[in-house]
Scaffold this motif. Structure first.
Motif, short mmCIF file in Angstrom:
data_model
loop_
_atom_site.label_atom_id
_atom_site.label_comp_id
_atom_site.label_asym_id
_atom_site.label_seq_id
_atom_site.Cartn_x
_atom_site.Cartn_y
_atom_site.Cartn_z
N GLY A 20 48.36 51.15 43.79
CA GLY A 20 49.73 51.03 42.78
C GLY A 20 49.42 49.57 42.17
O GLY A 20 50.19 49.11 41.52
N LEU A 21 48.89 48.69 42.88
CA LEU A 21 48.57 47.26 42.85
C LEU A 21 47.94 46.75 41.18
O LEU A 21 46.90 47.32 41.65
N LEU A 22 47.75 46.36 40.79
CA LEU A 22 47.24 45.59 39.69
C LEU A 22 46.39 44.47 40.60
O LEU A 22 46.69 43.09 40.59
N ALA A 23 44.87 44.38 40.70
CA ALA A 23 43.68 43.20 41.10
C ALA A 23 42.83 43.64 40.87
O ALA A 23 42.12 44.09 39.69
N ARG A 24 41.69 42.48 40.26
CA ARG A 24 40.82 41.78 40.10
C ARG A 24 39.97 40.51 40.76
O ARG A 24 40.64 39.74 41.13
N VAL A 25 38.46 40.38 40.46
CA VAL A 25 38.39 39.55 41.26
C VAL A 25 38.13 38.80 40.04
O VAL A 25 37.83 39.40 39.43
N VAL A 26 38.28 37.26 40.69
CA VAL A 26 38.22 36.22 39.72
C VAL A 26 37.06 35.03 39.92
O VAL A 26 37.29 35.15 41.63
N ARG A 27 36.43 34.80 39.14
CA ARG A 27 35.56 34.15 39.39
C ARG A 27 35.85 32.67 39.24
O ARG A 27 36.18 33.07 37.41
N THR A 28 35.56 31.47 39.88
CA THR A 28 35.92 30.28 39.01
C THR A 28 34.50 29.76 38.65
O THR A 28 33.28 29.41 39.15
N GLN A 29 34.59 28.83 38.01
CA GLN A 29 32.89 27.24 38.09
C GLN A 29 33.79 26.90 39.38
O GLN A 29 32.31 26.42 39.48
N SER A 30 34.13 26.00 40.23
CA SER A 30 34.80 25.55 40.84
C SER A 30 35.02 26.08 42.34
O SER A 30 36.06 26.70 41.58
N GLY A 31 34.24 26.75 43.71
CA GLY A 31 35.30 27.60 44.21
C GLY A 31 35.03 28.82 44.21
O GLY A 31 34.03 29.10 44.01
N ARG A 32 35.23 28.98 45.19
CA ARG A 32 35.25 31.08 46.00
C ARG A 32 36.02 31.44 44.77
O ARG A 32 37.10 31.50 44.58
N PRO A 33 35.13 32.67 45.32
CA PRO A 33 35.38 33.81 43.75
C PRO A 33 37.03 34.04 45.26
O PRO A 33 37.29 34.10 46.59
N PHE A 34 38.00 35.29 43.98
CA PHE A 34 39.06 35.47 44.78
C PHE A 34 40.06 36.75 44.02
O PHE A 34 39.60 36.84 42.93
N VAL A 35 40.67 37.59 44.90
CA VAL A 35 41.72 38.29 44.24
C VAL A 35 42.74 38.15 43.85
O VAL A 35 43.28 37.70 45.13
N ARG A 36 42.89 38.69 42.74
CA ARG A 36 44.44 37.56 42.15
C ARG A 36 45.53 39.29 42.21
O ARG A 36 44.50 40.00 42.29
N VAL A 37 46.00 39.62 42.90
CA VAL A 37 46.48 40.71 42.93
C VAL A 37 48.64 40.57 42.03
O VAL A 37 49.69 39.75 42.90
N ILE A 38 48.81 41.72 41.69
CA ILE A 38 50.16 41.35 41.01
C ILE A 38 50.49 42.68 41.37
O ILE A 38 50.21 43.75 41.10
N ASN A 39 52.38 43.09 41.89
CA ASN A 39 52.64 44.33 41.59
C ASN A 39 53.79 44.41 40.39
O ASN A 39 54.08 43.42 40.50
N PRO A 40 53.00 45.38 39.93
CA PRO A 40 53.43 45.73 38.53
C PRO A 40 55.20 46.42 38.32
O PRO A 40 55.76 45.56 37.29
#
Length: 86
Positions: A20-40
């Motif tokens: 039930g959490l909102l999550a997505r992989v974020v790719r940045t131009q510099s740095g590592r990809p990460f998962v952004r997680v939000i409790n809706p």
């Protein structure tokens, strides 16, 4: 190696979504990809999770969980981001 990390992040997103959490992989131009997680249910409760080789890491640089167990990692994130009323 970064492709493996990205795949592990995608597995984590699936596990977080199922909780039930909102999550997505974020790719940045510099740095590592990460998962952004939000409790809706409480959008101020958020976290960014990175994957480095064999482990998931919290945004503050502490090892969180083994990358070969995305379900276990998702349980930890869900516990940390739980709203008081959950």
């Amino acid at each position: 190696m970064e492709d493996d990390d990205f795949q592990r992040l995608e597995l984590l997103v699936s596990e977080l979504d199922s909780r039930g959490l909102l999550a997505r992989v974020v790719r940045t131009q510099s740095g590592r990809p990460f998962v952004r997680v939000i409790n809706p249910k409480a959008t101020s409760l958020t976290e960014n999770v990175v994957c480095r080789a064999t482990d998931y890491w919290w945004s503050w640089g502490e090892r969180m969980h083994r990358a070969d167990d995305p379900a276990g990692a998702a349980r930890k994130v869900a516990r940390v981001l739980a709203a008081v009323s959950d």
